[in-house]
Design a protein around this motif. Structure first.
Motif, short mmCIF file in Angstrom:
data_model
loop_
_atom_site.label_atom_id
_atom_site.label_comp_id
_atom_site.label_asym_id
_atom_site.label_seq_id
_atom_site.Cartn_x
_atom_site.Cartn_y
_atom_site.Cartn_z
N LEU A 35 -23.04 -36.45 96.82
CA LEU A 35 -22.18 -37.07 95.80
C LEU A 35 -21.64 -38.40 96.29
N PHE A 36 -21.16 -38.44 97.54
CA PHE A 36 -20.67 -39.70 98.09
C PHE A 36 -21.76 -40.75 98.15
N SER A 37 -22.98 -40.35 98.48
CA SER A 37 -24.09 -41.30 98.56
C SER A 37 -24.41 -41.87 97.17
N CYS A 38 -24.42 -41.01 96.17
CA CYS A 38 -24.67 -41.49 94.80
C CYS A 38 -23.59 -42.47 94.36
N SER A 42 -24.20 -46.46 93.52
CA SER A 42 -23.81 -47.02 92.22
C SER A 42 -22.88 -48.22 92.40
N ILE A 43 -21.89 -48.08 93.29
CA ILE A 43 -20.97 -49.20 93.53
C ILE A 43 -21.71 -50.38 94.14
N VAL A 48 -23.77 -55.88 93.58
CA VAL A 48 -24.87 -56.85 93.63
C VAL A 48 -25.05 -57.53 92.28
N LEU A 49 -24.96 -56.75 91.20
CA LEU A 49 -25.12 -57.32 89.87
C LEU A 49 -24.01 -58.31 89.55
#
Length: 302
Positions: A35-38, A42-43, A48-49
């Protein structure tokens, strides 16, 4: 012999025996790290965007963006004033049309409707289904019914009514959840003191539900402000060199203007599109900040 009222001492540990600690579960730890990796991925993608958009928009993040009108031949002097004002006009009337209707519908369904009646169950079923309908379907509905059958044309009024239909199910569902979260003891205490049902709803239930209603409403309007497909169907053209003057005026909005600039081949228009994206993100952040302020303000009172 223990005296009544004295704390009971814990049992003495048995010599040579260790107390059992929390049991290590590899599956639970692996799932937590997943969960932390996901979340981290996402962050990272979001960061980057945002950095990419800001870097691309930096050459045109100046006053020309909101003081000048769009231009096809001279991108160095082009701006998005008509799109900014058109977005404000459309989203303001969308909020005016959908928020009172959605909140009153939620009050009826939660406080007054009999769930055993077939028509109330039919209303709830339709609201849940309409929340999942693609936005382009609402654009086709607005074009065929509002613009052509009712003769409203491709105006600010048509776009506001269509977007109101788009986000109305979301407003109703979020308002119902906020009203349902108010404890029943508040209602029972108010009724026991002699208040009518409407007085209970207006003075007790609604003030306590304002944080949830405000959050859901702002999120619904945030979806409406970023929609391009319905307003393209409703004739929101990409080149409008004037601001809307009323509900019957032609218009353009930021998503459509961004789409028009991205489709151009010259790099200057791409910088303009990135700068318009930053303006749109700023409007979204302002709306979400308003929702957070309302939630915190009313949460302190209750």
């Amino acid at each position: 012999m223990s005296v009544v009222g004295d704390p009971i001492a814990p049992p003495a540990p048995v010599p040579g025996r260790k107390l059992a600690g929390p049991r290590f579960r590899p599956g639970e730890a692996a799932f937590r790290w997943l969960l932390f990796s996901c979340l981290a991925i996402s962050i990272a993608f979001l960061g980057v965007l945002l950095i990419y958009v800001l870097v691309a928009a930096w050459p045109r993040l100046d006053s020309r963006l909101w003081t000048n009108f769009p231009s096809i031949r001279r991108p160095e002097r082009a701006g998005a004033q008509s799109a900014i004002f058109g977005t404000i006009w459309v989203i303001s009337f969308t909020a005016l049309f959908c928020l009172p209707t959605g909140i009153m519908a939620a009050i009826y369904l939660e406080e007054y409707a009999n769930p055993d009646r077939w028509y109330n169950r039919l209303i709830e079923l339709n609201i849940q289904n309409l929340a999942a309908v693609p936005s382009i379907i609402y654009g086709i509905l607005g074009l065929g019914l509002l613009a052509r059958q009712l003769g409203l044309g491709t105006t600010v009024l048509t776009a506001s009514l269509t977007l109101s239909l788009l986000v109305l199910p979301i407003v109703i569902i979020s308002a119902r959840e906020a009203i349902r979260a108010v404890p029943q003891s508040i209602r029972q205490a108010s009724l026991a003191l002699g208040a009518t049902r409407w007085q209970t709803v207006r003075r007790q239930v609604l003030p306590a539900a304002v944080p949830g209603i405000a959050t859901g409403s702002i999120l619904a309007l945030s979806r409406a402000i970023g929609e391009a497909a319905p307003v393209i169907m409703l004739g929101a053209v990409t080149y409008v060199a004037f601001n809307p003057e009323g509900l019957g005026s032609a218009y353009t909005v930021l998503p459509v203007q961004i789409y028009g600039w991205i489709s151009q081949s010259r790099e200057e228009f791409h910088h303009l599109a990135a700068a318009a994206i930053v303006i749109l993100l700023g409007l979204l952040l302002a709306m979400n900040a308003t929702a957070i302020w309302l939630r915190n303000h009313y949460s302190k009172r209750w």
